[in-house]
Design a protein around this motif. Structure first.
Motif, mmCIF file in Angstrom:
data_model
loop_
_atom_site.group_PDB
_atom_site.id
_atom_site.type_symbol
_atom_site.label_atom_id
_atom_site.label_comp_id
_atom_site.label_asym_id
_atom_site.label_seq_id
_atom_site.Cartn_x
_atom_site.Cartn_y
_atom_site.Cartn_z
ATOM 1 N N SER A 166 0.846 -1.189 0.000
ATOM 2 C CA SER A 166 0.000 0.000 0.000
ATOM 3 C C SER A 166 0.885 1.245 0.000
ATOM 4 O O SER A 166 2.083 1.165 0.274
ATOM 5 C CB SER A 166 -0.902 0.015 1.236
ATOM 6 N N TYR A 167 0.277 2.367 -0.333
ATOM 7 C CA TYR A 167 0.993 3.645 -0.308
ATOM 8 C C TYR A 167 0.133 4.669 0.412
ATOM 9 O O TYR A 167 -0.989 4.928 -0.005
ATOM 10 C CB TYR A 167 1.316 4.112 -1.732
ATOM 11 N N GLU A 168 0.642 5.201 1.492
ATOM 12 C CA GLU A 168 -0.113 6.169 2.306
ATOM 13 C C GLU A 168 -1.523 5.650 2.582
ATOM 14 O O GLU A 168 -2.506 6.383 2.456
ATOM 15 C CB GLU A 168 -0.161 7.538 1.624
ATOM 16 N N GLY A 169 -1.602 4.366 2.972
ATOM 17 C CA GLY A 169 -2.885 3.798 3.360
ATOM 18 C C GLY A 169 -3.734 3.302 2.214
ATOM 19 O O GLY A 169 -4.844 2.815 2.444
ATOM 20 N N ASN A 170 -3.247 3.397 0.970
ATOM 21 C CA ASN A 170 -4.014 2.984 -0.201
ATOM 22 C C ASN A 170 -3.500 1.639 -0.719
ATOM 23 O O ASN A 170 -2.436 1.573 -1.337
ATOM 24 C CB ASN A 170 -3.886 4.043 -1.304
#
Lengths: 265, 265, 265, 265
Positions: A144-148
């Motif tokens: 994930s990236y920054e919660g995504n």
């Protein structure tokens, strides 16, 4: 005044000193768990991402998750990565060899990202990558990236590989040609300051292996959810999964030989 | 086959496409809190870390903490950094200019680390850097690596700067020559593949400013506590704090012009 | 031997001492950005989650994101939270009052989670919650668990509230009855050791406010992706969004009065 | 309206449902690495931290680091903890038993912190706790809070335990009485709402074990560096290390039986 010393290796910032060059230097990962997925995809689309000199051997995408532990250059610490690669042949004027070309590698630790990019051209970028969740019958992780969330990996119906098939896996894993394209841009304007095909020899000492049913799920993100990577995820998510091969899990050691790496011609 | 397009900017991995080149491109940080410390140190020791072409203007080390928020290239997200720099003059064959030379920059986010290193030679490396703790009369933060504290920064006796002194700070902050040395090693052996002095123009739009009493505390680490950085921390901790100047806190905006950057000669 | 001292407040572990009790104690959050969403939902479903004594005033779910900074009990540090609440009336034998009942609160820091749960019954649980991304025209954030996104919040078409409407917002925000149900289980068997309706008085000093178009997106997770919370996310995702009201963003201060809290009867 | 169902276990928030009660429920940690340190300390000081009913058996502090992996209630995920305990006898009206009394437990994951505190009174609080660094001849880790290191643990001269000594370790580890004091405060005023001695039965299935030379280093923090824990660290750092026993490393499994826990009388 700072001066580079002969026979020393440096990284930015070089000003505080370098390391003695040892051509036999190995980076060791004494404990690695790998979960590797392979699928047939669209040949034209995939070929379109390979730079000059690299020829696709098979229309096949490899998605390999590695949980690296007891890493020598991290004083026994660890990190996780997801390597997206394709089988290629490099056809150069001088060099001609086969290996796995890394299209992108996500890692959850900046230190190996910097080293891999600048020293051997591995296209590493950052993501949060979970430790392997071992929850039989499910083995899974995500990136994930920054919660995504943008990638989910899962294996089920996991069975050990034993006997001769295990010996075959061991033999096939000992030497791997990791192939990359080191790109450094010009400062302040378009253009290629460095654009070099690079060989980075590596190998895995397999101790145990398992096969199973694998699932690779790509989740597209909006540009603002991952400004510098969304187009990479888009491109990979748009490569069709035509046929999923059996997934493989491996427990063992990795030996990386960065100083045996070289620019291919 | 992947090919670089003219007039586009790329990063590793370049294979999935680049961005249109816009020479007027600005990176904006619409909300920055800076806490800047300056101290007199040993001239010979400090000069010893500067590469050829850079001359120390004053025996002075600058330690600037920046809490970056509403960052344009992060879709409004943020990160923290600590920039260690010294005032220098670049004496080149063609270029002759003054600015701040970055000896090392710690940041807590991989994305700007990668971009800064490869595109403009900023010697960025990773650390966990706390948000600014605003706890009057104390303003403080720290930097650590894998749980090992190596730098503490603190301001007390904080007083606003107003009137003409504030106007002076505003004027002095508008344009800053950030000077760096982009180094990319040869693959697989010692040697300098790229070694370039680089100018990276930046500026701060100051909205408010405060002075106060500052404290900079370096804490040395053992090699296994921070294998790739301990020697940098050692070197900085060994630069004596001969005289601490007043510390300054600034609230404002930062504008970075990476494409106005250029290799100095 | 450890003994509790009269007139001191304790937390687990109490053995190392407590704090002097001050009935006027305030917890201050000197810098808060709030993004609040309200939507009409199914009355019966929502009522089904309220414990005895709490009556739903309107079939309305409130989803409030708060970016808390300069927090007094964290020495000027910060954390983020998402509070899911509904407007209720408490009808007790002695007490009768209206307020917002917290169904669940996600926070990204353990310290306020522990205190809120045990001292005032706020049903706080952990999630990774991003800082507010300010990227006009978009203002957004998300919440995730071990890399699994489960909630996205976004505001667009943001307009400042000024004049009398702003004064109204200020007046309405000054005092808020946060209502909770403190539950502590029996040890080793089913049953309620403590089950207490609790009033926790709080207030917001509004400095600026904006209205806009809001979006709340729930994303269900599989049990293994969030073993202890998936059923909560399921329940909230199954509450229909019948009508979305205007979203509101607020910049200001929060004052919490935990010691003015009390068990309701 | 929400109602508690008989024969179900709940946690805050209980409103979205509970789990069927199974008295034989085990929480499994299928892969644990433990590094345990024991030292003789001041008897009076240590006794001073024990609540009524608990008697110190030996003036001995135990500092146990556990790297928990393949945790059943986390769907195969993991966390790290440091348990500070002392050997005690509980002398109650009804119950009389020996075990390890937990003075404080640091964990790097909120989920087990909440459950342990509220369900069995384990005094868990949060810290960043590094994974075990395996870097022969050194095995080490640390604990920190917001970047502030407060505890370093290290083993060297590590030797395997084999034969009968290993069998002895296995037998001694199978059953452990973890003893705690569950404290829940009154709402809004000083006083003890719940103050209960609790037994939490656990056990370790030892697979491999090593002895070595251990080092425990406490680092005091200033109040603003760790507002809610500095006094705990102070107290522990002030317990003299009179004599360090051999440290022990264990690889194995942990079985926790929370529902076999009970309030002691």
């Amino acid at each position: 005044m700072f001066k580079f010393e002969d026979n020393k290796m440096y990284r930015m910032p070089p000003f505080f000193g370098g390391h003695e060059y040892n051509p036999d230097f190995d980076a060791h990962v004494n404990d690695v768990m790998t979960m590797a997925f392979t699928y047939e995809t669209d040949k034209n689309k995939l070929s379109g991402y390979l730079p000059e000199g690299f020829e696709l051997l098979r229309p096949e995408l490899n998605v390999a998750y590695c949980q690296m532990r007891e890493v020598s250059f991290m004083a026994g610490g660890g990190y996780n990565l997801v390597n997206i690669s394709a089988p290629v042949r490099f056809n150069g004027k001088r060099d001609r060899l086969e290996g796995q070309f890394s299209l992108v590698v996500w890692e959850n630790n900046t230190q190996p990202i910097i080293g891999g990019r600048e020293e051997t051209g591995v296209p590493k970028i950052f993501a949060d990558i979970q430790d392997l969740h071992i929850f039989p019958p499910k083995y899974f992780t995500n990136a994930s990236y920054e919660g995504n969330t943008f990638l989910r990996l899962e294996m089920v119906e996991v069975q050990p590989i034993e006997g001769q098939p295990l010996e075959n896996v061991k033999a096939a894993s000992l030497i791997m040609n990791n192939l990359n394209f080191r790109f450094i841009p010009k400062v302040g304007c378009p253009g290629v300051e460095l654009g070099q095909p690079v060989l980075y020899p590596q190998g895995t000492i397999v101790k145990s292996a398992w096969i199973g049913k694998g699932t690779v799920e790509w989740i597209k993100l909006r540009p603002e959810q991952n400004p510098s990577q969304f187009h990479i995820i888009d491109a990979l998510a748009d490569l069709p999964i035509i046929k999923m091969a059996q997934a493989m899990m491996i427990k063992g050691e990795i030996i990386m030989k960065p100083f045996a790496g070289r620019v291919l011609e």
